[in-house]
Design an enzyme around this catalytic site. Structure first.
Site, mmCIF file in Angstrom:
data_model
loop_
_atom_site.group_PDB
_atom_site.id
_atom_site.type_symbol
_atom_site.label_atom_id
_atom_site.label_comp_id
_atom_site.label_asym_id
_atom_site.label_seq_id
_atom_site.Cartn_x
_atom_site.Cartn_y
_atom_site.Cartn_z
ATOM 1 N N GLN A 275 0.808 -1.210 0.000
ATOM 2 C CA GLN A 275 0.000 0.000 0.000
ATOM 3 C C GLN A 275 0.850 1.274 0.000
ATOM 4 O O GLN A 275 2.041 1.255 0.319
ATOM 5 C CB GLN A 275 -0.910 0.016 1.226
ATOM 6 C CG GLN A 275 -2.075 -0.953 1.157
ATOM 7 C CD GLN A 275 -3.046 -0.708 2.287
ATOM 8 O OE1 GLN A 275 -3.088 -1.464 3.237
ATOM 9 N NE2 GLN A 275 -3.820 0.364 2.184
ATOM 10 N N HIS A 276 0.215 2.379 -0.351
ATOM 11 C CA HIS A 276 0.695 3.748 -0.127
ATOM 12 C C HIS A 276 1.807 4.224 -1.051
ATOM 13 O O HIS A 276 2.085 5.425 -1.106
ATOM 14 C CB HIS A 276 1.184 3.944 1.320
ATOM 15 C CG HIS A 276 0.255 3.459 2.369
ATOM 16 N ND1 HIS A 276 -1.046 3.892 2.462
ATOM 17 C CD2 HIS A 276 0.441 2.584 3.390
ATOM 18 C CE1 HIS A 276 -1.624 3.300 3.502
ATOM 19 N NE2 HIS A 276 -0.754 2.499 4.067
ATOM 20 N N ASP B 243 -2.173 -4.936 -0.256
ATOM 21 C CA ASP B 243 -1.844 -6.265 0.261
ATOM 22 C C ASP B 243 -2.674 -6.646 1.478
ATOM 23 O O ASP B 243 -3.018 -7.816 1.661
ATOM 24 C CB ASP B 243 -0.346 -6.384 0.557
ATOM 25 C CG ASP B 243 0.198 -5.254 1.417
ATOM 26 O OD1 ASP B 243 -0.569 -4.373 1.851
ATOM 27 O OD2 ASP B 243 1.422 -5.243 1.661
#
Length: 493
Positions: free
Chosen positions: A84-85, A247
């Protein structure tokens, strides 16, 4: 046949799921490099993920060919899970303008503080987004890039997250879904839409409607693979690609965490704890991320930065492997004879201490042993997740079972420690690659193979031999050690 891909921090995993035999028949893995600096920088080149995907998938396909029923031409769908991110920015020619700053990058802590202040403080941010922006989120990375590379910033034509980038490579479709988008820091998790006001502050030069991907709901397919992708892997050109997700969102699907009452705990480089809810929870403590799920619900989540990574720090120092770490830790008593470690080698997200350092406390001439240090390190990693579970319990999130995933879950000693520290039943899954499995199952859902609940019941199986239950005498001893940990932590937060 369905493909699941999990693009993580350390590497990319690929699985081939036989939907007729109802089992995984091929697994592949390819390692990623990581760019690091002492200022908290953590970056990767986006093309590394593509190279790793190709390598891991080719390995999985080669293994799958040992099954008499398999042919690449039988593959029907692909689902992508991604860390992520991470911030991926493309120019007009679809070339990355900069390396991808990752979820674990804390270089942008100052930018995140400024963002929260400019938007009116944490309460105002929560009112706008339904979530509090953390340093690891995408928003502060975008602000950092704008300040440090203004010329390149003006050339941004597409902004993506890691799993979006892989979907784009597969299909040429520029889109995302609610789950991964909710970790960007410029997405309203309640209304499930991009937040124009926040994005305008971050990128006043850019047109939000052009540079941000189209939002899709989780059950949709984004399209079919490009002809050159079909040729590369020997697939037919009708292979669909599902929306995929972060994820953690894919890990939720891959552990059957799609209904209330179950929690998933990931023991990887970082640690996460998350549980499904049907509605957004608006009374959560700010440290719980009120993410959307990738099955059209919500996924309150706590992320801590130092789990297996903290163990590796000690393993490298003592020149031991994971088996020796476990063996040494078991030779010390609960509480490590008074040693407490605050394992913040990479800063910390929960509680929000991005610039803090790790500490070893309570040392003296009698307890300074390898055994005690190994025990204290494993306990400290577990305590960081217990801190998150306490936040869940304070918010009224009740869980009857914790499902463990990640490399750390392979240790029976650590599983029992977690059961005792959390005072909860814990269990692993038969299929270790939960996020990749979640991707494959989501692809089946998107392709009309059945309702998600049915697919999870069919393809996800608990490993009954891995179950651990809390030992009441050990629960009490761990509680004493945990309270000592909290006392030391209170000096920082």
């Amino acid at each position: 046949m369905y493909i699941g891909i999990d693009c993580g921090t350390q590497g990319t995993k690929a699985i081939v799921l036989d939907s007729v035999q109802k089992k995984v028949i091929g697994v592949g893995y390819a390692k990623h490099e990581l760019i690091t600096q002492s200022n908290g920088r953590r970056e990767q080149q986006p093309n590394w993920w593509i190279e790793a995907l190709q390598q891991a998938l080719q390995i999985a396909l080669k293994q799958a060919k040992n099954s008499p029923h398999f042919s690449p031409n039988l593959v029907k769908g692909i689902g992508i899970s991604g860390q992520q991110h991470g911030l991926v920015m493309l120019d007009k020619n679809d070339r990355p303008l900069y390396k991808a700053k990752l979820w674990c990058d804390t270089e942008t802590a100052t930018e995140n503080d400024i963002l929260i202040e400019k938007l009116g403080g944490q309460t105002a941010v929560f009112e706008k987004l339904g979530i509090i922006c953390q340093t690891g989120y995408t928003a502060s990375k975008l602000s950092w890039f704008r300040q440090n590379y203004p010329d390149k910033f003006a050339n941004i034509r597409k902004i993506m997250l890691p799993h979006d980038y892989l979907n784009y490579w597969l299909t040429g479709k520029f889109c995302t879904e609610f789950g991964d988008a909710s970790g960007s820091g410029y997405f309203d998790v309640v209304k499930r839409e991009w937040k124009r006001e926040v994005f305008k502050y971050l990128a006043p030069e850019l047109n939000m409607d052009e540079v941000l991907p189209k939002l899709l709901s989780a059950e949709q397919k984004i399209g079919v693979i490009k002809p050159e992708i079909a040729t590369l892997f020997g697939f037919n050109e009708n292979v669909i690609v599902s929306t995929g997700g972060g994820d953690n969102m894919m890990g939720a699907i891959g552990t059957g965490n799609i209904r209330e009452g179950i929690a998933t705990m990931s023991l990887g480089t970082s640690g996460t704890l998350y549980a499904y809810t049907q509605k957004p929870l608006l009374n959560l403590p700010p440290m719980i991320a009120n993410f959307c799920s990738s099955n059209n619900g919500w996924l309150p989540l706590v992320c801590v930065m130092n789990i297996t990574s903290s163990n590796k720090q000690l393993m490298n120092l003592l020149n031991i492997d994971i088996e020796e770490l476990n063996q040494l830790a078991q030779q010390a008593p609960i509480g490590a004879n008074g040693i407490t470690i605050l394992p913040f080698f990479n800063g910390e997200r929960v509680p929000p201490l991005p610039n803090t350092k790790a500490s070893i406390l309570g040392l003296d001439s009698s307890n300074f042993t390898r055994e005690n240090l190994c025990r204290a390190m494993m306990e400290s990693a577990t305590f960081t997740l217990r801190y998150g579970l306490d936040l869940f319990r304070q918010a009224g999130l009740k869980t009857s079972q914790i499902r463990l995933i990640g490399g750390g879950a392979k240790s029976s000693f650590w599983r029992q420690m977690i059961a005792d520290v959390m005072n909860s039943e814990v269990v692993c899954l038969q299929e270790e690659e939960a996020a990749a499995l979640g991707g494959a199952i989501q692809a089946m859902w998107a392709n009309g193979e059945g309702e998600l609940e049915f697919l999870c019941e069919t393809f996800i199986h608990l490993d009954e031999n891995s179950k651990a239950y809390p030992n009441l005498s050990q629960v009490k001893n761990y509680q004493n050690a945990y309270e000592r940990y909290l006392t030391h932590l209170s000096q920082l937060y």
